[in-house]
Write a protein that holds these residues in place. Structure first.
Motif, PDB file in Angstrom:
ATOM      1  N   PRO A 233       2.921  31.947  47.994  1.00  0.00           N
ATOM      2  CA  PRO A 233       3.638  31.109  48.468  1.00  0.00           C
ATOM      3  C   PRO A 233       4.889  30.720  47.747  1.00  0.00           C
ATOM      4  CG  PRO A 233       1.763  29.635  47.932  1.00  0.00           C
ATOM      5  CD  PRO A 233       1.431  31.296  47.502  1.00  0.00           C
ATOM      6  N   GLY A 234       6.151  30.480  48.304  1.00  0.00           N
ATOM      7  CA  GLY A 234       7.329  30.016  47.638  1.00  0.00           C
ATOM      8  C   GLY A 234       8.272  29.431  48.358  1.00  0.00           C
ATOM      9  N   ARG A 235       9.530  29.016  47.952  1.00  0.00           N
ATOM     10  CA  ARG A 235      10.446  28.574  48.747  1.00  0.00           C
ATOM     11  C   ARG A 235      11.888  29.180  48.445  1.00  0.00           C
ATOM     12  NH1 ARG A 235      11.656  24.041  51.898  1.00  0.00           N
ATOM     13  NH2 ARG A 235       9.766  22.790  51.644  1.00  0.00           N
ATOM     14  N   HIS A 236      12.457  29.856  49.394  1.00  0.00           N
ATOM     15  CA  HIS A 236      13.716  30.461  49.227  1.00  0.00           C
ATOM     16  C   HIS A 236      14.829  29.532  48.733  1.00  0.00           C
ATOM     17  CE1 HIS A 236      12.094  34.244  50.053  1.00  0.00           C
ATOM     18  NE2 HIS A 236      11.949  34.225  51.420  1.00  0.00           N
ATOM     19  N   LEU A 237      15.871  30.063  48.104  1.00  0.00           N
ATOM     20  CA  LEU A 237      17.053  29.009  48.219  1.00  0.00           C
ATOM     21  C   LEU A 237      18.135  29.207  49.293  1.00  0.00           C
ATOM     22  CD1 LEU A 237      18.820  27.215  46.258  1.00  0.00           C
ATOM     23  CD2 LEU A 237      19.891  29.145  45.083  1.00  0.00           C
ATOM     24  N   ALA A 238      18.454  30.679  49.562  1.00  0.00           N
ATOM     25  CA  ALA A 238      19.045  30.596  50.982  1.00  0.00           C
ATOM     26  C   ALA A 238      18.130  30.476  51.975  1.00  0.00           C
ATOM     27  CB  ALA A 238      19.625  32.037  51.001  1.00  0.00           C
ATOM     28  N   THR A 281      15.067  33.572  44.275  1.00  0.00           N
ATOM     29  CA  THR A 281      13.958  34.139  45.419  1.00  0.00           C
ATOM     30  C   THR A 281      13.041  33.004  45.583  1.00  0.00           C
ATOM     31  OG1 THR A 281      13.101  34.875  43.508  1.00  0.00           O
ATOM     32  CG2 THR A 281      14.604  36.496  44.719  1.00  0.00           C
ATOM     33  N   ASP A 282      12.854  32.266  44.681  1.00  0.00           N
ATOM     34  CA  ASP A 282      11.678  31.287  44.846  1.00  0.00           C
ATOM     35  C   ASP A 282      11.904  29.834  43.927  1.00  0.00           C
ATOM     36  OD1 ASP A 282       9.386  29.707  45.265  1.00  0.00           O
ATOM     37  OD2 ASP A 282       8.062  30.899  44.009  1.00  0.00           O
ATOM     38  N   GLN A 283      12.521  28.779  44.724  1.00  0.00           N
ATOM     39  CA  GLN A 283      12.804  27.660  43.872  1.00  0.00           C
ATOM     40  C   GLN A 283      11.383  26.926  43.391  1.00  0.00           C
ATOM     41  OE1 GLN A 283      15.774  24.920  46.287  1.00  0.00           O
ATOM     42  NE2 GLN A 283      15.083  26.160  47.883  1.00  0.00           N
TER      43      GLN A 283
END
Length: 312
Positions: A233-238, A281-283
């Motif tokens: 799991p992660g969080r994109h910037l765009a 790609t992953d904040q």
């Protein structure tokens, strides 16, 4: 001319050789609900969505993307769009008319520049849906679709010219150049993205969850069921959205996400983000590293359905 003919993403339709296994995955593991099934075709809804269905599965000898469906505001807009596309040389598949699918409606189909079948419809009856409760880790609705194209900017220009998509953001790389365009038809950061790939194919289909806890619980359920997690799991910037990507039984990439960014369209200016930077790609820094092996999974198999309309 209709500057913004589309209102939202309705559904994504997949043809699959192992129909029963796919149906078990999308209903038993992924969390969709079968609303209609007949002769090897299943219509699957998201419980929180008013759309009649968000995924259609069709039993077929070959795996392919059957079509991507978008909404329009009215039958008049459907007619006007059809006239404009034909005048501009876009290849039609059907003329506007009554749809024989759950919810009915009025729509038509045509090929995009890469040969995908696109459907646009209006007046589809809303499905009786419900609020997704706390800790209920099933999709609320379809979020977005990402498509692979061997000519990224040609595909972007086609969607901007013919269907009124606008650019939200771009991912680039110092050596590779532009690799993905995020495209919108509303204030939602993207309803579609176009990824640079070696062939025309489906990159991934994304489903919105109720919140972070439900997103994590759903991701855990899929992992425990033994399906392969590609990234997250992660969080994109765009788009600022969370992500976890999995492979369905036929190798299509599917994503759980939440909190996709809503834009102020009056003030928004597209960014070009360098995706070689890890925080792009992953904040969070919690996902496995993006590399060529992760990227290759979402290239998918070449789509043999290009410029071949699905039989239904």
């Amino acid at each position: 001319m209709i500057d913004r003919p589309l209102t939202h993403l309705r559904h994504v339709d997949l043809a699959v050789p192992d129909y029963d296994r796919q149906l078990d995955f999308y209903t038993g593991v992924w969390g969709l609900t079968t609303v209609a099934e007949d002769s090897g075709i299943a219509f699957l809804a998201a419980e929180g969505s008013p759309e009649q269905y968000v995924i259609r599965l069709r039993r077929a000898g070959d795996k392919r993307l059957d079509l991507v469906s978008y909404g329009a505001a009215s039958p008049a807009d459907v007619d006007a769009l059809a006239e404009r596309l034909i005048a501009d040389g876009v290849r039609p598949i059907s003329r506007p008319g009554t749809l024989d699918t759950p919810g009915g409606g009025y729509g038509f189909r045509f090929f995009d520049v890469d040969g995908r079948t696109i459907e646009v419809s209006a007046d589809v009856a809303a499905r009786r849906h419900r609020r997704i409760e706390e800790r209920e880790s099933i999709p609320v609705r379809l979020s977005h679709v990402v498509l692979n194209s061997p000519d990224l900017n040609r595909t972007r220009a086609w969607y901007e010219r013919h269907l009124g998509f606008r650019l939200s953001d771009t991912l680039g790389h110092p050596r590779m150049g532009e690799v993905m365009h995020f495209m919108r038809i509303s204030s939602q950061h993207h309803s579609m993205a176009i990824a640079r790939g070696p062939h025309t194919s489906l990159h991934h289909v994304s489903f919105e969850m109720r919140g972070l806890d439900e997103y994590m619980r759903g991701s855990g359920r899929v992992i425990r069921a033994g399906f392969r997690k590609i990234w997250g799991p992660g969080r994109h910037l765009a788009g600022d959205n969370t992500f976890t990507y999995f492979l369905d039984p036929h190798g299509n990439t599917v994503e759980y996400t939440t909190e996709l960014e809503e834009l102020d369209e009056d003030t928004w200016h597209p960014h070009v983000y360098d995706f070689s930077e890890p925080e792009v790609t992953d904040q969070w820094g919690t996902a496995n590293a993006m590399n060529e092996f992760v990227a290759k999974e979402s290239f998918n198999d070449p789509d043999h359905g290009c410029f071949v309309a699905p039989p239904v």
